[in-house]
Design a protein around this motif. Structure first.
Motif, short mmCIF file in Angstrom:
data_model
loop_
_atom_site.label_atom_id
_atom_site.label_comp_id
_atom_site.label_asym_id
_atom_site.label_seq_id
_atom_site.Cartn_x
_atom_site.Cartn_y
_atom_site.Cartn_z
N GLU A 104 -27.19 -7.28 -29.97
CA GLU A 104 -26.74 -7.97 -28.76
C GLU A 104 -26.00 -7.05 -27.81
OE1 GLU A 104 -24.35 -11.10 -30.30
OE2 GLU A 104 -26.04 -12.33 -30.93
N GLY A 105 -25.86 -5.78 -28.19
CA GLY A 105 -25.17 -4.83 -27.33
C GLY A 105 -23.67 -4.81 -27.51
N ALA A 106 -23.16 -5.51 -28.52
CA ALA A 106 -21.71 -5.55 -28.76
C ALA A 106 -21.33 -4.45 -29.74
CB ALA A 106 -21.30 -6.91 -29.32
N MET A 107 -20.09 -3.96 -29.61
CA MET A 107 -19.55 -2.96 -30.51
C MET A 107 -19.05 -3.63 -31.78
SD MET A 107 -19.72 0.12 -29.42
CE MET A 107 -20.10 0.96 -27.87
N VAL A 108 -19.67 -3.31 -32.91
CA VAL A 108 -19.28 -3.90 -34.19
C VAL A 108 -18.48 -2.87 -34.98
CG1 VAL A 108 -20.10 -5.00 -36.31
CG2 VAL A 108 -21.36 -5.30 -34.18
N VAL A 109 -17.38 -3.31 -35.57
CA VAL A 109 -16.51 -2.41 -36.32
C VAL A 109 -16.28 -2.95 -37.73
CG1 VAL A 109 -15.32 -1.50 -34.29
CG2 VAL A 109 -14.47 -3.59 -35.38
N PRO A 110 -15.85 -2.08 -38.66
CA PRO A 110 -15.54 -2.56 -40.01
C PRO A 110 -14.43 -3.60 -39.97
CG PRO A 110 -15.54 -0.15 -39.91
CD PRO A 110 -15.60 -0.65 -38.50
N ASN A 111 -14.41 -4.45 -40.98
CA ASN A 111 -13.38 -5.51 -40.99
C ASN A 111 -12.61 -5.59 -42.30
OD1 ASN A 111 -16.09 -6.55 -41.81
ND2 ASN A 111 -14.94 -8.39 -42.35
N VAL A 112 -13.01 -4.86 -43.33
CA VAL A 112 -12.27 -4.85 -44.59
C VAL A 112 -11.86 -3.41 -44.90
CG1 VAL A 112 -12.33 -5.33 -47.07
CG2 VAL A 112 -13.44 -6.90 -45.47
N PHE A 113 -10.56 -3.17 -44.98
CA PHE A 113 -10.01 -1.83 -45.16
C PHE A 113 -9.22 -1.77 -46.46
CE2 PHE A 113 -10.43 -2.77 -40.69
CZ PHE A 113 -11.04 -1.63 -40.16
N THR A 114 -9.40 -0.69 -47.20
CA THR A 114 -8.64 -0.47 -48.43
C THR A 114 -7.88 0.85 -48.30
OG1 THR A 114 -10.29 -1.64 -49.75
CG2 THR A 114 -8.74 -0.22 -50.93
N ARG A 134 -0.45 -7.54 -43.73
CA ARG A 134 -0.60 -8.48 -42.62
C ARG A 134 -0.37 -7.79 -41.28
NH1 ARG A 134 2.63 -12.15 -44.36
NH2 ARG A 134 4.46 -11.59 -43.13
N GLU A 135 0.65 -6.93 -41.20
CA GLU A 135 0.93 -6.23 -39.95
C GLU A 135 -0.17 -5.22 -39.63
OE1 GLU A 135 3.02 -6.78 -37.72
OE2 GLU A 135 4.52 -8.07 -38.64
N LEU A 136 -0.70 -4.55 -40.65
CA LEU A 136 -1.80 -3.61 -40.43
C LEU A 136 -3.04 -4.35 -39.90
CD1 LEU A 136 -1.45 -1.35 -43.59
CD2 LEU A 136 -1.15 -0.61 -41.21
N ALA A 137 -3.33 -5.51 -40.48
CA ALA A 137 -4.47 -6.30 -40.01
C ALA A 137 -4.25 -6.76 -38.57
CB ALA A 137 -4.70 -7.50 -40.93
N GLU A 138 -3.01 -7.14 -38.24
CA GLU A 138 -2.71 -7.57 -36.87
C GLU A 138 -2.89 -6.41 -35.89
OE1 GLU A 138 -1.80 -10.29 -33.93
OE2 GLU A 138 -2.22 -10.62 -36.06
N THR A 139 -2.47 -5.20 -36.29
CA THR A 139 -2.66 -4.02 -35.45
C THR A 139 -4.14 -3.77 -35.21
OG1 THR A 139 -0.62 -3.00 -36.25
CG2 THR A 139 -2.25 -1.52 -35.30
N SER A 151 -16.40 -8.19 -35.09
CA SER A 151 -16.53 -7.90 -36.51
C SER A 151 -17.35 -8.99 -37.18
CB SER A 151 -15.16 -7.78 -37.18
OG SER A 151 -14.45 -9.00 -37.08
N LEU A 152 -17.85 -8.68 -38.37
CA LEU A 152 -18.69 -9.63 -39.09
C LEU A 152 -17.88 -10.71 -39.78
CD1 LEU A 152 -21.21 -7.12 -40.75
CD2 LEU A 152 -21.46 -8.39 -38.60
N GLY A 153 -16.60 -10.51 -39.90
CA GLY A 153 -15.74 -11.48 -40.57
C GLY A 153 -14.29 -11.18 -40.26
N PRO A 154 -13.36 -11.92 -40.85
CA PRO A 154 -11.94 -11.68 -40.59
C PRO A 154 -11.52 -10.29 -41.06
CG PRO A 154 -12.23 -13.20 -42.42
CD PRO A 154 -13.58 -13.01 -41.82
N ILE A 155 -10.53 -9.72 -40.37
CA ILE A 155 -10.02 -8.40 -40.72
C ILE A 155 -9.04 -8.52 -41.90
CG2 ILE A 155 -8.60 -6.47 -39.93
CD1 ILE A 155 -9.90 -6.78 -37.20
N GLU A 156 -9.26 -7.72 -42.92
CA GLU A 156 -8.42 -7.72 -44.11
C GLU A 156 -8.00 -6.30 -44.44
OE1 GLU A 156 -10.52 -9.48 -47.35
OE2 GLU A 156 -11.15 -11.24 -46.20
N VAL A 157 -6.78 -6.14 -44.92
CA VAL A 157 -6.28 -4.84 -45.36
C VAL A 157 -5.72 -4.99 -46.77
CG1 VAL A 157 -4.67 -2.95 -44.92
CG2 VAL A 157 -5.74 -4.13 -43.00
#
Length: 275
Positions: A104-114, A134-139, A151-157
């Motif tokens: 669709e031309g949108a920029m997709v980024v990772p959403n789960v970080f370890t 929680r603060e890292l995910a908010e950032t 992103s494909l789903g909610p951001i999690e750290v």
């Protein structure tokens, strides 16, 4: 491209070692049509939203919140060689480095970080409980809004200990994980009777022109609050607003919403409906 390549030589004889990236044109903005005074212009779009600012400003806010966290109760326990803001910087850089363009031309980024840490650093940072992830995910969410990422789903750290790492070093992995969301929807009824449909993407409420629900009331902060899908429910999150957010008269920082809840964003009244 001149003789200096993508980044011309610095006149003072040193080089910026960060790899240069070709500029990628921003996605077209979704036009927001402001209504008359005391009315709210409602724009609900999957790719709209975001906020105008800089990554540096977002990280400064993140750093200030973490500084408050490590004062008082956690001051003695917090002895990590790694400062939380280092993790925030690395997180947003990882989002930028791994972005890709979808069909669709949108920029997709990772959403789960370890984040992997030495056992000593993990023990110190874990003393902050769920606040640091929680603060890292908010950032990461704030940076994503600024850059108009999706992103494909909610951001999690997540934080993990790795015995193979020495104190003061850390690793970070990022994954694209598609959320298995149930089909949910709800409605937010504004003070003037307008109805905004909520779906499976976060909705930003505020005075900024990039808010999904833009309110002109002066008691509302530029980025006041956000409604986020959470399983089969929605949660309302105050984004550090000046005049606060209330649900059924009680001040909240994060609150799961229920059908019929009355919301005050500053002095602006809304009602949440979900069948």
């Amino acid at each position: 491209v001149g003789e200096g390549g993508l980044e011309p030589p610095h006149p003072f004889e040193y080089w910026h070692l960060k790899p240069a990236r070709l500029p990628i044109p921003p996605l077209a903005r979704v036009a927001n049509h402001k209504g008359p005074k005391d009315t709210a212009a409602v724009v609900i779009s999957r790719h709209s939203g975001g906020w105008v600012g800089s990554t540096a400003v977002g990280l400064k806010g993140f750093e200030r919140r973490l500084e408050r966290l490590v004062e008082g109760t956690f001051a003695r326990a917090f002895k990590s060689a790694i400062q939380p803001v280092e993790l925030g910087r690395r997180l947003v850089r990882e989002m930028d480095d791994q972005r890709s363009v979808n069909v669709e031309g949108a920029m997709v980024v990772p959403n789960v970080f370890t984040v992997t840490l030495s056992p000593e650093d993990y023990e110190s940072l874990a003393s902050l409980g769920t606040s640091l992830p929680r603060e890292l995910a908010e950032t990461a969410r704030n940076h994503g809004r600024q850059q108009r990422y999706v992103s494909l789903g909610p951001i999690e750290v997540h934080l993990q200990a790795d015995p193979g790492l020495r104190t003061g070093s850390f690793g970070l992995t990022a994954r694209f994980v598609e959320a298995q969301r149930p089909e949910i929807s709800a409605t937010l009824i504004l003070a003037d009777g307008q109805r905004a449909t909520l779906a499976d993407t976060p909705v930003l409420i505020g005075r900024t022109s990039d808010a999904n629900i833009q309110l002109t009331d002066t008691s509302v902060s530029r980025r006041h609050a956000e409604i986020r899908p959470d399983g089969a429910h929605y949660v309302l999150v105050d984004l550090g607003s000046t005049n606060g957010t209330r649900v059924n008269g009680a001040a909240i920082s994060r609150q799961q919403l229920r059908n019929g809840d009355h919301i005050l964003v500053g002095d602006y009244a809304l009602r949440f409906e979900q069948s």
